[in-house]
Design an enzyme around this catalytic site. Structure first.
Site, mmCIF file in Angstrom:
data_model
loop_
_atom_site.group_PDB
_atom_site.id
_atom_site.type_symbol
_atom_site.label_atom_id
_atom_site.label_comp_id
_atom_site.label_asym_id
_atom_site.label_seq_id
_atom_site.Cartn_x
_atom_site.Cartn_y
_atom_site.Cartn_z
ATOM 1 N N ARG A 1 -9.840 0.234 -8.341
ATOM 2 C CA ARG A 1 -9.145 -1.023 -8.046
ATOM 3 C C ARG A 1 -9.838 -1.783 -6.907
ATOM 4 N NH1 ARG A 1 -2.725 -1.346 -7.215
ATOM 5 N NH2 ARG A 1 -3.020 -0.187 -5.288
ATOM 6 N N ARG B 1 -8.617 -1.175 -0.940
ATOM 7 C CA ARG B 1 -7.524 -0.949 0.001
ATOM 8 C C ARG B 1 -7.682 0.405 0.668
ATOM 9 N NH1 ARG B 1 -2.044 -2.316 -3.185
ATOM 10 N NH2 ARG B 1 -1.421 -0.436 -2.103
HETATM 11 P P1 AMP Z 1 2.080 -1.194 -2.944
HETATM 12 O O1 AMP Z 1 1.187 -2.351 -2.683
HETATM 13 O O2 AMP Z 1 3.322 -1.577 -3.675
HETATM 14 O O3 AMP Z 1 1.358 -0.043 -3.598
HETATM 15 O O4 AMP Z 1 2.579 -0.667 -1.512
HETATM 16 C C1 AMP Z 1 1.654 -0.194 -0.562
HETATM 17 C C2 AMP Z 1 2.372 0.568 0.533
HETATM 18 O O5 AMP Z 1 3.308 -0.300 1.185
HETATM 19 C C3 AMP Z 1 3.168 1.778 0.095
HETATM 20 O O6 AMP Z 1 2.378 2.945 -0.064
HETATM 21 C C4 AMP Z 1 4.148 1.899 1.270
HETATM 22 O O7 AMP Z 1 3.526 2.440 2.417
HETATM 23 C C5 AMP Z 1 4.471 0.438 1.568
HETATM 24 N N1 AMP Z 1 5.605 -0.046 0.738
HETATM 25 C C6 AMP Z 1 5.578 -1.021 -0.209
HETATM 26 N N2 AMP Z 1 6.787 -1.190 -0.748
HETATM 27 C C7 AMP Z 1 7.603 -0.289 -0.135
HETATM 28 C C8 AMP Z 1 8.981 0.041 -0.266
HETATM 29 N N3 AMP Z 1 9.773 -0.578 -1.149
HETATM 30 N N4 AMP Z 1 9.465 1.024 0.542
HETATM 31 C C9 AMP Z 1 8.703 1.652 1.444
HETATM 32 N N5 AMP Z 1 7.399 1.412 1.603
HETATM 33 C C10 AMP Z 1 6.846 0.430 0.831
#
Ligand code: AMP
Length: 210
Positions: free
Chosen positions: A123, A156
């Site tokens: 990604r 990322r």
């Molecule tokens: P994502 O981009 O959705 O994969 O999110 C990346 C990171 O952001 C996750 O691994 C968490 O550390 C944090 N994160 C995003 N959404 C949430 C959520 N709803 N609850 C807790 N941590 C979140």
């Protein structure tokens, strides 16, 4: 239409949420993008979230719930929204209910862990607008620059192999129970995430219009 996208990291929630957002003209609310933005702005929430996000752990419920509560107060959510990456725990789902938000559909994109590993390691994410690409399945036509805004594509920090394994563990332990939660509500629609992006989009549109 109020929609939740469920699924492991890398299942394609963000990519599909973008299509739904364009199609229904409703905002895509990605808690991951909001947190990454807070991180790059150096805001208090960003400072609090940094160690969690970088180690592949979840940011505490209280922080994320408050963030979503404020976002859902904005006018552009009046005709609907797509939550991408929220809720990720049962307490978050309960908090959403307590906000009095009615959910019409929950789209769960299911993908095996081996495929997730391959997807996340390939990604690439736009450093400016957050759009995502994959080096072979969904490359940008501009090489290492974003197709949408022209900014540089990056890997990322939490898409590194050791962090991916941790994020998958967290997904199975804390987020997967939400499938049961929403099945009981009768809103759950399961989509086969092995499908090509286009076929998964068609399956999702069909599920939304059913
Ligand atoms: P994502 O981009 O959705 O994969 O999110 C990346 C990171 O952001 C996750 O691994 C968490 O550390 C944090 N994160 C995003 N959404 C949430 C959520 N709803 N609850 C807790 N941590 C979140």
């Amino acid at each position: 239409m109020n929609i939740i996208m469920l699924g492991a990291p890398g299942a394609g929630k963000g990519t599909q949420a973008e299509f739904i957002s364009d199609r229904y003209n409703i905002p895509q609310i990605s808690t991951g993008n909001i947190i990454r933005e807070a991180l790059s702005n150096g805001s208090e929430i960003g400072k609090e979230a940094k160690s969690y996000i970088e180690s592949g752990a979840l940011v505490p419920d209280s922080v994320v719930i408050e963030m979503v509560r404020q976002r859902l107060r904005q006018d552009d959510t009046k005709n609907g929204f797509i939550l991408d990456g929220f809720p990720r725990t049962v307490p978050q789902a309960k908090a959403l209910e307590d906000m009095g938000v009615a959910i019409d559909k929950v789209i769960d994109i299911e993908v095996a862990d081996e495929i997730i590993l391959e997807r996340l390691s390939g990604r690439r994410t736009c450093s400016s607008c957050g759009a995502t690409f994959h080096i072979s399945n969904n490359p940008s036509s501009k090489g290492n620059l974003c197709d949408k805004c022209g900014a540089e594509l990056t890997i990322r920090k939490d898409d590194k192999p050791e962090t991916i394994a941790q994020r998958l563990r967290v997904y199975h332990e804390q987020t997967e129970p939400l499938k049961d939660f929403y099945e009981k509500h009768g809103a759950l629609q399961i989509i086969d995430g092995k499908l090509s992006i286009e076929k998964a989009t068609s399956a999702i549109m069909e599920a939304l219009e059913a």
